[in-house]
Design an enzyme around this catalytic site. Structure first.
Site, PDB file in Angstrom:
ATOM      1  N   HIS A  72      75.212   6.816  18.994  1.00  0.00           N
ATOM      2  CA  HIS A  72      75.516   8.106  19.623  1.00  0.00           C
ATOM      3  C   HIS A  72      74.875   8.199  21.010  1.00  0.00           C
ATOM      4  O   HIS A  72      75.540   8.532  21.996  1.00  0.00           O
ATOM      5  CB  HIS A  72      74.999   9.221  18.712  1.00  0.00           C
ATOM      6  CG  HIS A  72      75.134  10.602  19.265  1.00  0.00           C
ATOM      7  ND1 HIS A  72      76.122  11.480  18.860  1.00  0.00           N
ATOM      8  CD2 HIS A  72      74.383  11.296  20.171  1.00  0.00           C
ATOM      9  CE1 HIS A  72      75.991  12.625  19.495  1.00  0.00           C
ATOM     10  NE2 HIS A  72      74.938  12.542  20.306  1.00  0.00           N
ATOM     11  N   GLU A  73      73.586   7.897  21.085  1.00  0.00           N
ATOM     12  CA  GLU A  73      72.867   8.053  22.360  1.00  0.00           C
ATOM     13  C   GLU A  73      73.342   7.060  23.411  1.00  0.00           C
ATOM     14  O   GLU A  73      73.434   7.398  24.602  1.00  0.00           O
ATOM     15  CB  GLU A  73      71.360   7.927  22.134  1.00  0.00           C
ATOM     16  CG  GLU A  73      70.757   8.953  21.176  1.00  0.00           C
ATOM     17  CD  GLU A  73      70.998  10.392  21.589  1.00  0.00           C
ATOM     18  OE1 GLU A  73      71.330  10.628  22.773  1.00  0.00           O
ATOM     19  OE2 GLU A  73      70.873  11.275  20.735  1.00  0.00           O
TER      20      GLU A  73
ATOM     21  N   THR B 184      90.506  12.905  22.261  1.00  0.00           N
ATOM     22  CA  THR B 184      89.643  13.510  21.243  1.00  0.00           C
ATOM     23  C   THR B 184      90.034  14.982  21.137  1.00  0.00           C
ATOM     24  O   THR B 184      89.882  15.737  22.099  1.00  0.00           O
ATOM     25  CB  THR B 184      88.148  13.397  21.618  1.00  0.00           C
ATOM     26  OG1 THR B 184      87.938  13.955  22.921  1.00  0.00           O
ATOM     27  CG2 THR B 184      87.704  11.944  21.609  1.00  0.00           C
TER      28      THR B 184
ATOM     29  N   LEU C 231      66.262  13.506  17.102  1.00  0.00           N
ATOM     30  CA  LEU C 231      66.441  12.120  16.692  1.00  0.00           C
ATOM     31  C   LEU C 231      66.492  11.179  17.894  1.00  0.00           C
ATOM     32  O   LEU C 231      66.082  10.019  17.787  1.00  0.00           O
ATOM     33  CB  LEU C 231      67.732  11.971  15.878  1.00  0.00           C
ATOM     34  CG  LEU C 231      67.649  12.258  14.381  1.00  0.00           C
ATOM     35  CD1 LEU C 231      67.348  13.718  14.108  1.00  0.00           C
ATOM     36  CD2 LEU C 231      68.935  11.842  13.678  1.00  0.00           C
TER      37      LEU C 231
ATOM     38  N   THR D 112      72.126   6.842  15.249  1.00  0.00           N
ATOM     39  CA  THR D 112      71.498   7.616  16.329  1.00  0.00           C
ATOM     40  C   THR D 112      71.603   6.851  17.640  1.00  0.00           C
ATOM     41  O   THR D 112      71.965   7.411  18.681  1.00  0.00           O
ATOM     42  CB  THR D 112      70.036   7.927  15.996  1.00  0.00           C
ATOM     43  OG1 THR D 112      69.986   8.815  14.875  1.00  0.00           O
ATOM     44  CG2 THR D 112      69.323   8.576  17.175  1.00  0.00           C
TER      45      THR D 112
ATOM     46  N   ASP E 237      74.912   9.925   9.563  1.00  0.00           N
ATOM     47  CA  ASP E 237      75.252   8.546   9.925  1.00  0.00           C
ATOM     48  C   ASP E 237      76.459   8.026   9.152  1.00  0.00           C
ATOM     49  O   ASP E 237      77.316   7.344   9.709  1.00  0.00           O
ATOM     50  CB  ASP E 237      74.052   7.631   9.669  1.00  0.00           C
ATOM     51  CG  ASP E 237      73.055   7.643  10.817  1.00  0.00           C
ATOM     52  OD1 ASP E 237      73.105   8.581  11.637  1.00  0.00           O
ATOM     53  OD2 ASP E 237      72.217   6.718  10.899  1.00  0.00           O
TER      54      ASP E 237
END
Length: 320
Positions: free
Chosen positions: A230-231, A255, A188, A227, A291
């Site tokens: 995230h990137e 986290t 992706l 996407t 997503d």
């Protein structure tokens, strides 16, 4: 919570040896079953090609940890605005995505990085205390378009090079360059981490998964523009939440440790098999969920992102 150990040797291992082989996407010509992000694989290829990259990334990590500990990331007028240059490489009309579709992606980024996305309110109470408004926004300054005969571009940065049929980045030290094209291989998107060559700096997203599209348009469940969220997290120095190793270290203390990548939309609470027992933060943008299943960053991730824009940081040329 994770304890981060500061040593050059540990940093070198973190940036040169992690690999999540169990989640390498298989080539596909139809729907993509699971999210495929090639950022880690691309990083490992860059590390193999350039032995000095590990040294630069170790230096960036040491600076990041120092900036976080000193809160040394004050912003100009309290905010960061990232200029964005979009590069569209298309063979078909569908790949030549519209200006409106590109703007919908910018709109998603501006919501996701300021915690104004509607689904941010879905954050479980357990993680509400660490859920962050990163305070970064994005401004589209230019869109470049180029027709091509390529059916797919892969992950070796050809789309970023005019001599290979792509488009060179525009002033990458002061612009976030995004390439929208058909990547292939079930990928992706992928990003270049801070420290890499300016000649290939930026983020690549498959044109099918840019912005918001209806569920019926063929991009579901990756049709909400996450996407790119995230990137760009990788581009801003974030790792996957599982640290690209089983129960690995993503260099962020708030986290919870994750066993590996998570797919789909895991029901909360999702109990980790990494001991001691705890719930994983599967709704984080840096997991591999659908997503609609990712909708928050943490304060620790925010600190990492802001550190690279501070004076002396890897992306300080953006003017912070």
């Amino acid at each position: 919570m994770k304890k981060i150990i500061f040593s050059a040797a540990v940093f070198l291992v973190l940036f040169s040896c992690q690999n999540d082989t169990t989640n390498s996407p298989a080539p596909t010509t139809t729907a993509i079953a699971h999210r495929g992000c090639a950022s880690q694989e691309v990083l490992e290829a860059q590390l193999a090609a350039d032995p000095t990259l590990a040294i630069r990334m170790n230096q960036i990590e040491a600076f990041t940890q120092s900036a976080i500990s000193k809160s040394n990331y004050r912003l100009v007028n309290g905010k960061i605005v990232i200029p964005v240059v979009v590069n569209v490489l298309y063979r078909t009309a569908a790949e030549n995505i519209s200006d409106a579709q590109i703007q919908s992606q910018i709109d998603v980024l501006n919501k996701d990085f300021t915690a104004t996305n509607a689904d941010f309110s879905n954050t479980p109470t357990e993680f509400a205390g660490v859920a962050a408004n990163v305070g970064i926004t994005f401004q589209l300054v230019k869109t470049n378009r180029k027709s091509t005969t390529k059916t797919s571009w892969g992950t070796r940065d050809a789309m970023k090079k005019t001599k290979q049929g792509g488009l060179d980045p525009t002033s990458p030290s002061t612009n976030l360059n995004l390439w929208f094209c058909t990547i292939g291989g079930g990928i992706l998107g992928y990003a270049q981490f801070p420290g890499g060559s300016l000649a290939t700096d930026g983020v690549v997203c498959d044109s099918k998964y840019v912005g918001v599209t209806p569920d019926s348009a063929g991009a579901y469940p990756y049709n909400l523009g996450r996407t790119a969220s995230h990137e760009i997290g990788h581009w801003m120095n974030l790792r996957h939440i599982w640290g690209d190793a089983s129960c690995g270290n993503d260099l962020v203390d708030d986290t919870p440790i994750a066993k590996t990548s998570n797919f789909g939309v895991p029901a909360y609470p999702y109990v980790s098999t990494c001991l001691p027992a705890h719930n994983e933060i599967t709704m984080n943008y840096m997991d591999y969920t659908d997503d609609r299943g990712m909708y928050m960053f943490t304060n620790g991730q925010k600190a990492r992102m802001l550190a690279i824009f501070s004076s002396g940081g890897a992306r300080a040329a953006f003017g912070i």
